[in-house]
Design a protein around this motif. Structure first.
Motif, short mmCIF file in Angstrom:
data_model
loop_
_atom_site.label_atom_id
_atom_site.label_comp_id
_atom_site.label_asym_id
_atom_site.label_seq_id
_atom_site.Cartn_x
_atom_site.Cartn_y
_atom_site.Cartn_z
N ALA A 129 -0.26 13.88 -22.98
CA ALA A 129 -0.83 12.57 -23.82
C ALA A 129 -0.40 11.49 -22.92
N TRP A 130 0.64 11.56 -22.21
CA TRP A 130 1.35 10.33 -21.61
C TRP A 130 0.63 10.16 -20.35
N ARG A 131 -0.10 11.13 -19.89
CA ARG A 131 -0.58 11.24 -18.39
C ARG A 131 -1.63 10.09 -18.06
N PRO A 132 -2.40 9.96 -18.99
CA PRO A 132 -3.40 8.71 -18.72
C PRO A 132 -2.59 7.34 -18.86
N LEU A 133 -1.51 7.07 -19.43
CA LEU A 133 -0.68 6.00 -19.23
C LEU A 133 -0.04 5.74 -18.15
N VAL A 134 0.67 7.16 -17.64
CA VAL A 134 1.08 6.96 -16.21
C VAL A 134 0.08 6.66 -15.02
N GLU A 135 -1.08 7.37 -15.19
CA GLU A 135 -2.08 6.87 -14.24
C GLU A 135 -2.30 5.53 -14.14
N GLU A 136 -2.70 5.07 -15.49
CA GLU A 136 -2.94 3.51 -15.63
C GLU A 136 -2.10 2.62 -14.91
N VAL A 137 -0.54 2.83 -15.20
CA VAL A 137 0.45 1.95 -14.86
C VAL A 137 0.44 2.07 -13.20
N THR A 138 0.45 3.13 -12.92
CA THR A 138 0.50 3.64 -11.19
C THR A 138 -0.29 2.82 -10.53
N ALA A 139 -1.57 3.17 -11.09
CA ALA A 139 -2.79 2.35 -10.19
C ALA A 139 -2.92 1.08 -10.32
N GLU A 140 -2.42 0.29 -11.66
CA GLU A 140 -2.27 -1.13 -11.97
C GLU A 140 -1.27 -1.69 -10.72
N LEU A 141 -0.08 -1.11 -10.72
CA LEU A 141 0.81 -1.51 -9.74
C LEU A 141 0.58 -1.66 -8.28
N LEU A 142 -0.09 -0.53 -8.05
CA LEU A 142 -0.56 -0.38 -6.92
C LEU A 142 -1.48 -1.48 -6.13
N GLU A 143 -2.16 -1.95 -7.11
CA GLU A 143 -3.12 -3.23 -6.77
C GLU A 143 -2.55 -4.52 -6.11
N ASN A 144 -1.03 -4.33 -6.19
CA ASN A 144 -0.39 -5.48 -5.68
C ASN A 144 -0.07 -5.11 -4.04
N TYR A 145 -0.53 -4.14 -3.69
CA TYR A 145 -0.12 -3.79 -2.40
C TYR A 145 -1.36 -3.49 -1.42
N HIS A 146 -1.35 -3.56 -0.16
CA HIS A 146 -2.38 -3.22 0.75
C HIS A 146 -2.10 -2.47 1.96
N VAL A 147 -3.27 -1.80 2.62
CA VAL A 147 -2.73 -0.99 3.81
C VAL A 147 -2.05 -2.09 4.83
N GLY A 148 -1.17 -1.73 5.55
CA GLY A 148 -0.65 -2.42 6.38
C GLY A 148 0.51 -3.36 6.09
N ASP A 149 0.57 -3.49 4.75
CA ASP A 149 1.73 -4.23 4.39
C ASP A 149 3.11 -3.70 4.54
N ASP A 150 3.92 -4.46 5.02
CA ASP A 150 5.35 -4.28 5.23
C ASP A 150 6.05 -4.48 4.29
N ILE A 151 6.72 -3.62 3.46
CA ILE A 151 7.56 -3.79 2.11
C ILE A 151 8.62 -2.98 1.90
N ASP A 152 9.73 -3.62 1.20
CA ASP A 152 10.82 -2.84 0.82
C ASP A 152 10.28 -2.06 -0.70
N ILE A 153 10.28 -0.59 -0.60
CA ILE A 153 9.68 -0.06 -1.51
C ILE A 153 10.69 -0.03 -2.76
N MET A 154 11.96 -0.26 -2.55
CA MET A 154 12.91 0.06 -3.64
C MET A 154 12.96 -1.08 -4.66
N PRO A 155 13.22 -2.17 -4.39
CA PRO A 155 12.86 -3.35 -5.42
C PRO A 155 11.71 -3.85 -5.89
#
Length: 419
Positions: A129-155
């Motif tokens: 039942a939580w899976r849609p929420l996990v999918e939604e939150v993950t997709a929402e946060l990935l919108e902050n990143y783009h192909v080619g970005d050089d980022i520190d994934i940990m913080p």
């Protein structure tokens, strides 16, 4: 040393002591060669002067400790780093009042009663039942990143995803997510024996802010329940037919936040690093995401987020070649057990198709991690999205750094990647 040891030579004992000191002093970033040697020295059970305990490195011994809570007690709070405090400090005393009620530091019947409130929260149906929420939150946060970005994934992503998910599941408003991350980090520091003095004072003060906030939420949910985990837990009766007292409930909510956050953060960072080192596995998972559940299990085995636990003997017993007296503290190591060649074929090989992968990352027995199904779901969803959107991610421009203070938890301080 208080146990009788059969068959270990003086030179083996001296070598084991040196290896253990290196492990627990925080000077080793790769513990696995040390684990390998410690498993094969004597019976794989060795006294640590630093920890005043026996560290246990072989799979069967670690599993045996989890299998018998009557003999190997979890009531070791006062022998663990989590109990370190100044009794003259009122904030420290209040923190200890909460922390000493954690169900992971209790035995039946107390453990059974407290853990029973989670019985409806982590069923297979609840997790799905939580899976849609996990999918939604993950997709929402990935919108902050783009192909080619050089980022520190940990913080960034690795920390943001689990804290956003556990906050959403608990019922915490979105605007509190960043504060929840800071609170969670502070609480994690209270588990680290190397954090002392002013640093520990600050960690405890910040953790109390979290506990006070959770108390407010619990009070609100008692009055007006909503569709979230806090509402479920405050209104669920224990197997004794009562409800948890405030101090009991807040202790469990706090550890649920920290465990649900830090462990999954480590899984994401460790998993990304493993896939960088194993491009053939990454290509296979990108082509066939249905293999992700078994790959997540292998990530958890290959790089366990938590490498040592605490237990205490309730009576004299024999473990390996040691006769161990009543009241002796033990440190079973899932991190070492998961690489034991007695149980796993080619244990130092990362194999996403490994069959019957009965690792001990979530431990074993009545203290098997209550949140394991959620961690597995989060891992599978996160890596499916990452591989779909950034299949060609590579190492970042700066070198990655492991946390140096401890191998438990085992995670990354920095993990730069180019998406």
């Amino acid at each position: 040393m208080s146990a009788t040891t059969l068959g270990e030579t003086e030179s083996e004992s001296a070598r084991a002591s040196a290896l253990l000191h290196a492990l627990f002093s925080g000077s080793v970033t790769d513990p696995y060669p040390l684990y390998e040697e410690l498993r094969e020295l004597g019976d794989g059970i060795h006294w640590s002067d630093d920890m005043h305990a026996y560290a246990v490195f072989r799979y069967e011994d670690v599993r045996k400790i989890g299998s018998d809570p009557g003999l190997f007690s979890s009531d070791v709070f006062w022998q663990s780093p989590q109990s370190f405090h100044d009794p003259d400090n009122s904030e420290h005393r209040r923190f200890i009042e909460y922390n000493s009620r954690l169900f992971m530091f209790s035995d039946p019947p107390v453990h059974t009663r407290i853990r029973s409130i989670f019985r409806h929260a982590f069923t297979p149906q609840a997790i799905q039942a939580w899976r849609p929420l996990v999918e939604e939150v993950t997709a929402e946060l990935l919108e902050n990143y783009h192909v080619g970005d050089d980022i520190d994934i940990m913080p960034g992503f690795a920390a943001d995803v689990p804290v956003a998910l556990i906050a959403a599941i608990l019922g915490v408003p979105k605007q509190k997510r960043s504060q929840f991350r800071a609170w969670s980090l502070a609480y994690a520091l209270t588990f680290d024996p190397s954090v002392v003095g002013e640093a520990r004072d600050q960690a405890i003060t910040t953790t109390l802010e979290l506990m006070d906030y959770l108390r407010e939420l619990a009070d609100e949910r008692r009055a007006e329940p909503t569709d979230d985990l806090i509402s479920l837990l405050v209104h669920t009766e224990t197997t004794d037919g009562d409800h948890l007292q405030d101090v009991e409930l807040l202790a469990q909510l706090t550890i649920l936040l920290a465990a649900g956050n830090e462990t999954t953060t480590s899984l994401i960072g460790n998993g990304l690093s493993i896939l960088l080192d194993h491009p053939e596995a990454r290509a296979e998972l990108t082509a066939d995401p249905s293999k992700l559940p078994t790959a997540i299990e292998e990530m958890l085995r290959y790089e366990a987020p938590l490498h040592f636990l605490f237990r205490k003997t309730t009576r004299e017993t024999q473990l390996g070649d040691h006769v161990i007296p009543e009241g002796t503290v033990l440190l079973p190591s899932p991190g070492s057990a998961n690489r034991d060649p007695r149980h796993f074929d080619n244990p130092d090989v990362f194999d996403i198709s490994r069959p019957d992968n009965k690792h001990l990352t979530f431990f074993h027995g009545i203290h098997f991690c209550v949140g394991a199904p959620l961690a597995r779901l989060e891992g599978a969803v996160v890596f499916e999205h990452l591989l779909k959107h950034y299949p060609d991610f590579s190492a970042g421009s700066e070198p990655a750094l492991r946390t140096s203070h401890s191998n438990s938890p085992r995670t990354w301080k920095t993990r730069p990647v180019r998406l």
